[in-house]
Design an enzyme around this catalytic site. Structure first.
Site, PDB file in Angstrom:
ATOM      1  N   ASP A 183       0.835  -1.300   0.231  1.00  0.00           N
ATOM      2  CA  ASP A 183       0.039  -0.024  -0.049  1.00  0.00           C
ATOM      3  C   ASP A 183       0.821   1.338   0.130  1.00  0.00           C
ATOM      4  O   ASP A 183       1.546   1.575   0.963  1.00  0.00           O
ATOM      5  CB  ASP A 183      -0.815   0.042   1.342  1.00  0.00           C
ATOM      6  CG  ASP A 183      -1.973  -1.008   1.141  1.00  0.00           C
ATOM      7  OD1 ASP A 183      -1.931  -2.285   0.858  1.00  0.00           O
ATOM      8  OD2 ASP A 183      -3.124  -0.875   1.884  1.00  0.00           O
ATOM      9  N   LYS A 188      -6.919   3.582  -3.453  1.00  0.00           N
ATOM     10  CA  LYS A 188      -7.331   3.588  -2.097  1.00  0.00           C
ATOM     11  C   LYS A 188      -7.469   4.827  -1.560  1.00  0.00           C
ATOM     12  O   LYS A 188      -6.774   5.773  -2.115  1.00  0.00           O
ATOM     13  CB  LYS A 188      -6.317   2.687  -1.223  1.00  0.00           C
ATOM     14  CG  LYS A 188      -6.391   2.811   0.280  1.00  0.00           C
ATOM     15  CD  LYS A 188      -5.190   1.985   0.841  1.00  0.00           C
ATOM     16  CE  LYS A 188      -5.341   2.083   2.486  1.00  0.00           C
ATOM     17  NZ  LYS A 188      -4.272   1.458   3.298  1.00  0.00           N
ATOM     18  N   LYS A 209     -10.170   0.276  -2.483  1.00  0.00           N
ATOM     19  CA  LYS A 209     -10.274   0.251  -0.985  1.00  0.00           C
ATOM     20  C   LYS A 209     -10.455   1.356  -0.319  1.00  0.00           C
ATOM     21  O   LYS A 209      -9.550   2.269  -0.214  1.00  0.00           O
ATOM     22  CB  LYS A 209      -8.680  -0.234  -0.688  1.00  0.00           C
ATOM     23  CG  LYS A 209      -8.520  -0.727   0.756  1.00  0.00           C
ATOM     24  CD  LYS A 209      -7.095  -1.246   1.165  1.00  0.00           C
ATOM     25  CE  LYS A 209      -6.982  -1.181   2.638  1.00  0.00           C
ATOM     26  NZ  LYS A 209      -5.510  -1.498   2.922  1.00  0.00           N
TER      27      LYS A 209
END
Length: 317
Positions: A154, A217, A253
Protein backbone atom coordinates in the site's frame (compact mmCIF):
# COMPACT_ATOMS: atom_id res chain seq x y z
CA UNK A 1 -5.86 -5.76 -22.82
CA UNK A 2 -2.66 -6.84 -21.04
CA UNK A 3 -0.56 -4.48 -18.92
CA UNK A 4 1.95 -4.35 -21.78
CA UNK A 5 -0.77 -3.48 -24.27
CA UNK A 6 -2.12 -0.89 -21.82
CA UNK A 7 1.24 0.86 -21.73
CA UNK A 8 1.36 0.81 -25.52
CA UNK A 9 -2.20 2.13 -25.85
CA UNK A 10 -1.56 5.07 -23.55
CA UNK A 11 2.11 5.59 -24.37
CA UNK A 12 1.52 8.98 -25.95
CA UNK A 13 -0.50 10.07 -22.92
CA UNK A 14 2.01 9.06 -20.26
CA UNK A 15 5.22 9.91 -22.12
CA UNK A 16 5.16 13.63 -21.29
CA UNK A 17 3.87 15.98 -18.65
CA UNK A 18 1.87 17.77 -21.34
CA UNK A 19 0.24 14.54 -22.46
CA UNK A 20 -0.74 13.58 -18.94
CA UNK A 21 -2.12 17.02 -18.20
CA UNK A 22 -4.13 17.10 -21.40
CA UNK A 23 -5.61 13.66 -20.72
CA UNK A 24 -6.36 14.14 -17.02
CA UNK A 25 -7.86 17.58 -17.46
CA UNK A 26 -9.88 16.26 -20.39
CA UNK A 27 -11.74 13.79 -18.18
CA UNK A 28 -15.41 14.69 -17.61
CA UNK A 29 -15.91 17.10 -14.72
CA UNK A 30 -17.60 15.83 -11.57
CA UNK A 31 -20.97 17.22 -10.48
CA UNK A 32 -20.48 17.37 -6.69
CA UNK A 33 -24.18 17.78 -5.91
CA UNK A 34 -25.18 14.91 -8.15
CA UNK A 35 -22.40 12.66 -6.84
CA UNK A 36 -23.28 13.23 -3.20
CA UNK A 37 -27.00 12.85 -3.87
CA UNK A 38 -26.40 9.54 -5.63
CA UNK A 39 -24.22 8.27 -2.78
CA UNK A 40 -26.82 9.35 -0.21
CA UNK A 41 -29.66 7.69 -2.13
CA UNK A 42 -27.80 4.39 -2.40
CA UNK A 43 -27.07 4.60 1.32
CA UNK A 44 -30.79 4.35 2.10
CA UNK A 45 -31.18 0.92 0.50
CA UNK A 46 -32.29 -1.76 2.94
CA UNK A 47 -31.54 -5.46 2.68
CA UNK A 48 -33.42 -8.46 4.04
CA UNK A 49 -32.18 -10.98 6.58
CA UNK A 50 -30.76 -13.55 4.15
CA UNK A 51 -29.05 -10.87 2.08
CA UNK A 52 -27.80 -9.23 5.26
CA UNK A 53 -26.17 -12.46 6.42
CA UNK A 54 -24.43 -12.74 3.06
CA UNK A 55 -23.35 -9.08 3.22
CA UNK A 56 -21.89 -9.43 6.72
CA UNK A 57 -19.83 -12.47 5.70
CA UNK A 58 -18.73 -10.74 2.51
CA UNK A 59 -17.66 -7.63 4.42
CA UNK A 60 -15.63 -9.72 6.89
CA UNK A 61 -13.87 -11.45 4.00
CA UNK A 62 -12.94 -8.05 2.52
CA UNK A 63 -11.26 -6.53 5.57
CA UNK A 64 -7.60 -5.60 5.62
CA UNK A 65 -7.26 -5.89 9.41
CA UNK A 66 -4.88 -3.07 10.18
CA UNK A 67 -2.49 -1.81 12.84
CA UNK A 68 -0.31 1.13 11.85
CA UNK A 69 0.86 2.73 15.07
CA UNK A 70 4.27 3.69 16.36
CA UNK A 71 3.48 1.60 19.44
CA UNK A 72 2.94 -1.64 17.48
CA UNK A 73 4.68 -4.64 19.01
CA UNK A 74 5.35 -8.13 17.72
CA UNK A 75 2.79 -9.42 20.22
CA UNK A 76 0.11 -7.07 18.92
CA UNK A 77 0.80 -8.09 15.34
CA UNK A 78 0.69 -11.79 16.21
CA UNK A 79 -2.66 -11.25 17.93
CA UNK A 80 -3.94 -9.38 14.87
CA UNK A 81 -2.86 -12.24 12.63
CA UNK A 82 -4.59 -14.78 14.85
CA UNK A 83 -7.76 -12.67 14.74
CA UNK A 84 -7.61 -12.49 10.93
CA UNK A 85 -7.30 -16.28 10.65
CA UNK A 86 -9.97 -17.05 13.27
CA UNK A 87 -12.15 -13.95 13.74
CA UNK A 88 -14.72 -15.72 15.95
CA UNK A 89 -13.33 -18.69 17.92
CA UNK A 90 -16.88 -19.68 18.90
CA UNK A 91 -18.00 -20.02 15.28
CA UNK A 92 -15.51 -21.49 12.85
CA UNK A 93 -17.83 -20.85 9.92
CA UNK A 94 -16.93 -17.16 10.18
CA UNK A 95 -14.94 -16.08 7.10
CA UNK A 96 -11.30 -15.14 7.49
CA UNK A 97 -10.33 -11.58 6.68
CA UNK A 98 -8.63 -10.77 3.39
CA UNK A 99 -5.36 -9.53 4.87
CA UNK A 100 -3.51 -7.99 7.75
CA UNK A 101 -1.83 -4.66 7.07
CA UNK A 102 1.29 -3.60 8.96
CA UNK A 103 4.48 -1.56 8.68
CA UNK A 104 7.40 -3.15 6.75
CA UNK A 105 9.33 -4.08 9.87
CA UNK A 106 6.38 -6.16 11.08
CA UNK A 107 5.80 -8.08 7.83
CA UNK A 108 7.80 -11.16 8.84
CA UNK A 109 5.94 -11.35 12.15
CA UNK A 110 2.57 -11.02 10.41
CA UNK A 111 3.55 -13.59 7.79
CA UNK A 112 4.37 -16.13 10.48
CA UNK A 113 1.11 -15.38 12.30
CA UNK A 114 -1.06 -16.17 9.25
CA UNK A 115 1.07 -19.03 7.91
CA UNK A 116 -0.96 -21.89 6.47
CA UNK A 117 -4.02 -19.68 5.83
CA UNK A 118 -5.13 -17.74 2.74
CA UNK A 119 -4.89 -14.46 4.67
CA UNK A 120 -2.55 -12.07 2.84
CA UNK A 121 -0.01 -9.75 4.41
CA UNK A 122 -0.16 -6.15 3.20
CA UNK A 123 2.45 -3.58 4.08
CA UNK A 124 2.32 0.18 3.85
CA UNK A 125 5.43 1.60 2.25
CA UNK A 126 6.89 4.65 0.48
CA UNK A 127 7.18 6.80 3.59
CA UNK A 128 3.63 6.18 4.84
CA UNK A 129 1.61 8.21 5.71
CA UNK A 130 3.08 11.48 4.39
CA UNK A 131 5.13 10.09 1.53
CA UNK A 132 7.68 12.88 2.01
CA UNK A 133 10.79 10.84 1.26
CA UNK A 134 12.93 10.44 -1.84
CA UNK A 135 12.13 7.88 -4.50
CA UNK A 136 15.19 5.82 -3.51
CA UNK A 137 13.83 5.54 0.02
CA UNK A 138 10.36 4.65 -1.28
CA UNK A 139 11.78 1.87 -3.41
CA UNK A 140 13.95 0.55 -0.57
CA UNK A 141 10.89 0.61 1.72
CA UNK A 142 8.95 -1.41 -0.85
CA UNK A 143 11.71 -3.94 -1.49
CA UNK A 144 12.20 -4.48 2.23
CA UNK A 145 8.53 -5.28 2.71
CA UNK A 146 8.43 -7.65 -0.28
CA UNK A 147 11.63 -9.40 0.82
CA UNK A 148 10.04 -9.99 4.22
CA UNK A 149 7.08 -11.69 2.56
CA UNK A 150 4.50 -8.97 1.83
CA UNK A 151 1.84 -10.10 -0.64
CA UNK A 152 0.55 -6.56 -1.15
CA UNK A 153 2.04 -3.07 -0.96
CA UNK A 154 0.00 0.00 0.00
CA UNK A 155 1.87 3.09 -1.25
CA UNK A 156 1.03 6.77 -0.80
CA UNK A 157 1.30 9.27 -3.61
CA UNK A 158 3.17 12.54 -3.30
CA UNK A 159 0.15 14.78 -2.76
CA UNK A 160 2.28 17.90 -2.95
CA UNK A 161 3.49 16.97 -6.43
CA UNK A 162 -0.02 16.05 -7.54
CA UNK A 163 -1.59 19.28 -6.27
CA UNK A 164 1.18 21.26 -7.94
CA UNK A 165 0.23 19.62 -11.22
CA UNK A 166 3.43 17.57 -11.43
CA UNK A 167 1.59 14.52 -12.71
CA UNK A 168 4.68 13.11 -14.41
CA UNK A 169 6.50 12.76 -11.11
CA UNK A 170 3.55 10.98 -9.49
CA UNK A 171 3.20 8.65 -12.49
CA UNK A 172 6.93 7.90 -12.47
CA UNK A 173 6.93 7.04 -8.77
CA UNK A 174 3.92 4.73 -9.01
CA UNK A 175 5.47 2.96 -12.00
CA UNK A 176 8.79 2.54 -10.18
CA UNK A 177 7.14 1.23 -6.99
CA UNK A 178 5.05 -1.20 -9.04
CA UNK A 179 8.25 -2.56 -10.57
CA UNK A 180 9.94 -2.79 -7.16
CA UNK A 181 6.90 -4.62 -5.76
CA UNK A 182 7.35 -7.46 -8.25
CA UNK A 183 4.55 -10.01 -7.85
CA UNK A 184 3.01 -8.17 -4.89
CA UNK A 185 -0.20 -6.35 -5.72
CA UNK A 186 0.04 -2.57 -5.48
CA UNK A 187 -2.57 -0.41 -3.78
CA UNK A 188 -2.12 3.31 -4.44
CA UNK A 189 -3.36 5.64 -1.68
CA UNK A 190 -4.54 9.13 -2.67
CA UNK A 191 -5.38 10.66 0.70
CA UNK A 192 -8.61 11.96 -0.78
CA UNK A 193 -9.16 14.32 2.16
CA UNK A 194 -6.15 16.31 0.97
CA UNK A 195 -6.98 16.41 -2.74
CA UNK A 196 -9.54 19.22 -2.26
CA UNK A 197 -11.90 18.44 -5.17
CA UNK A 198 -13.75 15.51 -6.68
CA UNK A 199 -12.17 16.35 -10.03
CA UNK A 200 -8.76 15.76 -8.44
CA UNK A 201 -9.90 12.40 -7.08
CA UNK A 202 -11.03 11.35 -10.57
CA UNK A 203 -7.71 12.49 -12.05
CA UNK A 204 -5.72 10.70 -9.36
CA UNK A 205 -7.70 7.51 -10.01
CA UNK A 206 -6.92 7.52 -13.73
CA UNK A 207 -3.30 8.54 -13.16
CA UNK A 208 -2.73 5.63 -10.77
CA UNK A 209 -4.45 3.12 -13.04
CA UNK A 210 -2.41 4.25 -16.05
CA UNK A 211 0.76 3.86 -13.95
CA UNK A 212 0.02 0.24 -13.04
CA UNK A 213 -1.96 0.27 -9.79
CA UNK A 214 -3.77 -2.96 -8.96
CA UNK A 215 -5.97 -1.12 -6.43
CA UNK A 216 -6.84 2.49 -5.79
CA UNK A 217 -7.32 3.40 -2.14
CA UNK A 218 -8.97 6.44 -0.59
CA UNK A 219 -6.87 7.24 2.43
CA UNK A 220 -4.28 6.44 5.06
CA UNK A 221 -6.72 6.76 7.96
CA UNK A 222 -4.38 9.36 9.45
CA UNK A 223 -6.20 12.56 8.45
CA UNK A 224 -9.54 14.14 9.33
CA UNK A 225 -11.42 13.13 6.16
CA UNK A 226 -10.96 9.54 5.02
CA UNK A 227 -13.29 7.22 3.11
CA UNK A 228 -16.73 8.64 2.37
CA UNK A 229 -19.55 7.18 0.28
CA UNK A 230 -19.13 9.98 -2.27
CA UNK A 231 -15.40 9.68 -2.83
CA UNK A 232 -15.65 5.87 -2.94
CA UNK A 233 -18.52 6.09 -5.45
CA UNK A 234 -16.37 8.32 -7.64
CA UNK A 235 -13.48 5.84 -7.53
CA UNK A 236 -15.84 2.97 -8.33
CA UNK A 237 -17.03 4.89 -11.38
CA UNK A 238 -13.40 5.34 -12.40
CA UNK A 239 -12.51 1.63 -12.23
CA UNK A 240 -15.73 0.74 -14.05
CA UNK A 241 -14.98 3.20 -16.85
CA UNK A 242 -11.35 2.11 -16.98
CA UNK A 243 -12.35 -1.54 -17.49
CA UNK A 244 -14.92 -0.54 -20.12
CA UNK A 245 -12.16 1.25 -22.02
CA UNK A 246 -9.21 -1.12 -21.49
CA UNK A 247 -10.56 -4.46 -20.30
CA UNK A 248 -8.31 -4.21 -17.21
CA UNK A 249 -10.03 -4.55 -13.84
CA UNK A 250 -8.70 -2.53 -10.88
CA UNK A 251 -9.67 -2.91 -7.22
CA UNK A 252 -10.93 -0.24 -4.80
CA UNK A 253 -10.17 0.10 -1.10
CA UNK A 254 -11.94 2.66 1.08
CA UNK A 255 -9.99 3.12 4.31
CA UNK A 256 -10.49 5.05 7.53
CA UNK A 257 -13.71 5.87 9.34
CA UNK A 258 -15.72 2.75 8.41
CA UNK A 259 -16.57 1.36 11.81
CA UNK A 260 -20.01 -0.28 11.75
CA UNK A 261 -21.67 -3.12 9.91
CA UNK A 262 -24.30 -0.66 8.70
CA UNK A 263 -21.59 1.48 7.12
CA UNK A 264 -19.98 -1.56 5.49
CA UNK A 265 -23.27 -2.68 3.95
CA UNK A 266 -23.79 0.80 2.49
CA UNK A 267 -20.41 0.56 0.78
CA UNK A 268 -21.23 -2.89 -0.61
CA UNK A 269 -24.42 -1.44 -2.12
CA UNK A 270 -22.28 1.28 -3.72
CA UNK A 271 -20.05 -1.40 -5.23
CA UNK A 272 -22.90 -3.47 -6.62
CA UNK A 273 -24.85 -0.54 -8.03
CA UNK A 274 -21.87 1.34 -9.47
CA UNK A 275 -19.09 -1.00 -10.58
CA UNK A 276 -21.20 -4.14 -10.55
CA UNK A 277 -21.12 -7.61 -8.98
CA UNK A 278 -17.72 -8.44 -10.48
CA UNK A 279 -16.23 -6.23 -7.76
CA UNK A 280 -18.09 -7.99 -4.93
CA UNK A 281 -15.07 -10.11 -4.09
CA UNK A 282 -12.10 -9.58 -1.79
CA UNK A 283 -9.79 -9.71 -4.80
CA UNK A 284 -11.34 -6.47 -6.05
CA UNK A 285 -12.73 -4.66 -3.02
CA UNK A 286 -11.32 -4.20 0.47
CA UNK A 287 -12.07 -2.30 3.64
CA UNK A 288 -9.11 -0.72 5.40
CA UNK A 289 -10.23 -1.00 9.00
CA UNK A 290 -9.12 -1.76 12.53
CA UNK A 291 -12.42 -1.59 14.42
CA UNK A 292 -15.00 -2.66 11.79
CA UNK A 293 -14.55 -6.39 12.39
CA UNK A 294 -15.86 -6.24 15.95
CA UNK A 295 -19.23 -4.80 14.95
CA UNK A 296 -19.56 -7.18 11.98
CA UNK A 297 -19.04 -10.13 14.34
CA UNK A 298 -21.60 -8.82 16.82
CA UNK A 299 -24.20 -8.30 14.07
CA UNK A 300 -23.42 -11.73 12.67
CA UNK A 301 -24.00 -13.37 16.06
CA UNK A 302 -27.26 -11.43 16.43
CA UNK A 303 -28.54 -12.93 13.18
CA UNK A 304 -27.39 -16.40 14.21
CA UNK A 305 -28.65 -16.46 17.80
CA UNK A 306 -31.28 -13.73 17.94
CA UNK A 307 -29.46 -11.76 20.61
CA UNK A 308 -26.50 -9.46 20.92
CA UNK A 309 -23.42 -10.71 22.70
CA UNK A 310 -22.02 -9.17 25.80
CA UNK A 311 -19.43 -6.41 25.56
CA UNK A 312 -16.56 -8.86 26.02
CA UNK A 313 -17.61 -11.15 23.17
CA UNK A 314 -15.25 -9.53 20.65
CA UNK A 315 -11.94 -7.85 21.20
CA UNK A 316 -11.62 -4.14 20.67
CA UNK A 317 -8.39 -2.98 19.04
Amino acid sequence: MSRKELKSEFGDVTATETGLRRFLHGLPGVDPVGLEARAAALGTRSIKTTAKAYALDLAISMIDLTTLEGSDTAGKVRALGAKAVLPDPSDRSTPQTAAVCVYPDMVATAKAAVAGSPVKVASVATGFPAGRVTLDVKLADTREAVAAGADEIDMVIDRGAFLAGNYGKVHEEITAVKEAAGDARLKVIFETGELSTYDNIRRASWLAMLAGADFIKTSTGKVGVNATPANTLLMLQAVRDFRDRTGVQIGVKPAGGIRTAKDAVKFLVLVNETAGPDWLDSHWFRFGASSLLGDLLMQRQKLRTGRYSGPDYVTVD
